[in-house]
Design a protein around this motif. Sequence first.
Motif, short mmCIF file in Angstrom:
data_model
loop_
_atom_site.label_atom_id
_atom_site.label_comp_id
_atom_site.label_asym_id
_atom_site.label_seq_id
_atom_site.Cartn_x
_atom_site.Cartn_y
_atom_site.Cartn_z
N ILE A 1 0.84 -1.20 0.00
CA ILE A 1 0.00 0.00 0.00
C ILE A 1 0.87 1.25 0.00
O ILE A 1 0.61 2.22 -0.73
CB ILE A 1 -0.95 -0.01 1.21
N TYR A 2 1.93 1.23 0.81
CA TYR A 2 2.84 2.38 0.84
C TYR A 2 3.47 2.60 -0.54
O TYR A 2 3.58 3.74 -1.01
CB TYR A 2 3.93 2.19 1.88
N ALA A 3 3.92 1.53 -1.19
CA ALA A 3 4.59 1.65 -2.48
C ALA A 3 3.69 2.31 -3.52
O ALA A 3 4.14 3.16 -4.31
CB ALA A 3 5.04 0.28 -2.97
N VAL A 4 2.42 1.93 -3.52
CA VAL A 4 1.47 2.54 -4.47
C VAL A 4 1.31 4.03 -4.17
O VAL A 4 1.36 4.88 -5.08
CB VAL A 4 0.11 1.83 -4.40
N ALA A 5 1.14 4.37 -2.89
CA ALA A 5 0.96 5.78 -2.52
C ALA A 5 2.20 6.60 -2.84
O ALA A 5 2.09 7.73 -3.33
CB ALA A 5 0.64 5.87 -1.02
N ALA A 6 3.38 6.05 -2.58
CA ALA A 6 4.62 6.78 -2.85
C ALA A 6 4.82 7.00 -4.34
O ALA A 6 5.41 8.00 -4.75
CB ALA A 6 5.81 6.03 -2.27
N LEU A 7 4.33 6.07 -5.17
CA LEU A 7 4.50 6.19 -6.62
C LEU A 7 3.54 7.20 -7.21
O LEU A 7 3.93 8.02 -8.06
CB LEU A 7 4.30 4.82 -7.28
N VAL A 8 2.29 7.18 -6.77
CA VAL A 8 1.27 8.03 -7.41
C VAL A 8 1.11 9.38 -6.72
O VAL A 8 0.63 10.34 -7.34
CB VAL A 8 -0.09 7.30 -7.46
N LEU B 1 1.61 6.12 5.88
CA LEU B 1 1.63 4.69 5.55
C LEU B 1 2.99 4.08 5.86
O LEU B 1 3.07 2.91 6.25
CB LEU B 1 1.29 4.50 4.07
N ALA B 2 4.07 4.84 5.68
CA ALA B 2 5.41 4.35 6.04
C ALA B 2 5.49 4.08 7.53
O ALA B 2 6.08 3.08 7.97
CB ALA B 2 6.47 5.35 5.62
N LEU B 3 4.91 4.96 8.33
CA LEU B 3 4.91 4.74 9.79
C LEU B 3 4.08 3.51 10.15
O LEU B 3 4.42 2.77 11.08
CB LEU B 3 4.37 5.97 10.50
N ALA B 4 3.00 3.27 9.42
CA ALA B 4 2.19 2.06 9.66
C ALA B 4 3.00 0.82 9.32
O ALA B 4 2.96 -0.18 10.06
CB ALA B 4 0.91 2.11 8.83
N ALA B 5 3.74 0.85 8.20
CA ALA B 5 4.59 -0.29 7.83
C ALA B 5 5.67 -0.51 8.88
O ALA B 5 5.99 -1.65 9.24
CB ALA B 5 5.22 -0.06 6.46
N ALA B 6 6.24 0.60 9.39
CA ALA B 6 7.26 0.49 10.45
C ALA B 6 6.68 -0.21 11.68
O ALA B 6 7.31 -1.10 12.26
CB ALA B 6 7.78 1.87 10.82
N ALA B 7 5.46 0.20 12.07
CA ALA B 7 4.82 -0.41 13.24
C ALA B 7 4.60 -1.91 13.02
O ALA B 7 4.76 -2.71 13.95
CB ALA B 7 3.49 0.29 13.52
N ALA B 8 4.24 -2.29 11.80
CA ALA B 8 4.01 -3.71 11.50
C ALA B 8 5.30 -4.51 11.63
O ALA B 8 5.30 -5.63 12.17
CB ALA B 8 3.43 -3.86 10.10
N PHE B 9 6.42 -3.96 11.13
CA PHE B 9 7.69 -4.66 11.26
C PHE B 9 8.13 -4.75 12.72
O PHE B 9 8.65 -5.79 13.15
CB PHE B 9 8.77 -3.97 10.42
N PHE B 10 7.93 -3.68 13.48
CA PHE B 10 8.29 -3.72 14.90
C PHE B 10 7.41 -4.73 15.64
O PHE B 10 7.88 -5.45 16.53
CB PHE B 10 8.16 -2.33 15.52
N ASP B 11 6.13 -4.76 15.29
CA ASP B 11 5.22 -5.73 15.91
C ASP B 11 5.65 -7.16 15.62
O ASP B 11 5.51 -8.04 16.46
CB ASP B 11 3.79 -5.50 15.41
N ARG B 12 6.19 -7.37 14.42
CA ARG B 12 6.62 -8.71 14.04
C ARG B 12 7.77 -9.22 14.90
O ARG B 12 8.01 -10.42 15.00
CB ARG B 12 7.03 -8.70 12.57
N LEU B 13 8.50 -8.30 15.51
CA LEU B 13 9.61 -8.71 16.37
C LEU B 13 9.13 -9.53 17.57
O LEU B 13 9.94 -10.22 18.21
CB LEU B 13 10.38 -7.48 16.86
N ALA B 14 7.83 -9.45 17.87
CA ALA B 14 7.30 -10.26 18.97
C ALA B 14 7.50 -11.75 18.72
O ALA B 14 7.54 -12.55 19.66
CB ALA B 14 5.82 -9.96 19.18
#
Length: 404
Positions: free
Chosen positions: A232-239, A249-262
């Motif tokens: 989703i971020y890639a599409v938004a950044a392109l258009v 959206l980048a901050l949301a992706a960051a939160a998802a990667f940090f959450d994955r550390l669990a």
Amino acid sequence: MTAACQLDHTDFAVSPLLREGLLLFFPVAALHAVLTPFAWVALFSLALPFAHDIPVSQWHAHEMIYGTYGAALAGFLTSAVPEWTDTPARRGRALLLLLALWIPGRVIGFAGLDALIAVAAVTDLAFLGLLLWYVVAALLARGSTRHASFAAWLMLFLLVEAGIYAAWLTGAIALAERLIHTALFVFLVFLSLALARINIVIINLALDPSGETTPYRPHPGRQNLTAGLVAIYAVAALVAPGSTVPAYLALAAAAAFFDRLAEWFIGFAAFRTHVAALAGANLFAGAGFMVIGLAGLGAPLAATTGVHILAVASLGLAVLSVFIVAGLRHTGRPLELPWQALAAVTLMTGAGLVRVLPEMGIGTFLLGGHYGLSASLWSAAFAIWLVGFLPLLRQPLKGVDGCH
């Protein structure tokens, strides 16, 4: 001997590296990662002798993504997809054809030969097209759609490559820059999807090396969340590059990667090199997207710093981790890492930190020279892996795939 073992037997009898895709393409990717940045730094001083119309930075980024990481992707998909679909793996001449299509673009990109862009475009697109056919053919033979997402993202990876070459040929340099960033994000989706599958095996083996039990079960919602948000971020950044939407959206992706550390809250087993390296790749991905998001919202940071965290630190560590784990597992060996694995992971981590920390105000005395130092550490990481693992890849233990 099975039918799969009979395919192109005269070819892979000459070299064990032709028995399976990763046995050939992982060393090829590592060799490209060793030689190209070293030559750019030592011989060309980060310039390219024949690059005139295309910025050197775009050649460098393109060769990292479609050169080194593209070969790694070819090795991964030509080995993993047949394993997932229980279909015969591509061997011998089929792999050599794929390699032959990959090489011309790397020769042209090595020196930045602007005059031969059309040749590179044809061969690179043919390489990705053939790789896509190998994936789709396995899915069709199995009649399965379970792993069709890899085919879909590979198609997008191919289309973005076509867009990059079209932009270069028409002089749309700014568009080419955005598309190269899009290609990076597409590759991050590949890694997110792959690591979601690999991590299950690695953590369970770390908890129970015998493999008799599987105490770890991933959270279903966490498995594909990072890939979805990156897309989703890639599409938004392109258009909409001038909007603040991509930043959020980048901050949301960051939160998802940090959450994955669990997923790495597994006790002391998390400190084993191959386990920690995968965690580090996710940590760097979260940090990269956080920097991109904060920069987009006006923080005193450069978005390009976040991009380099993703390209050098996160993807470099993730790809190297896959090389280490697959290099052992697909040659019939237990996950008992040689010292070269620890050294390679350490150097790759250093490469990522040296590349971005001076730009964030830490270690500013390295500014200017940090490009060359980071590239040297990055090359050294793959060089040590290649020296340590090539003998293992050339001598798989008996019983790996039933071919002796």
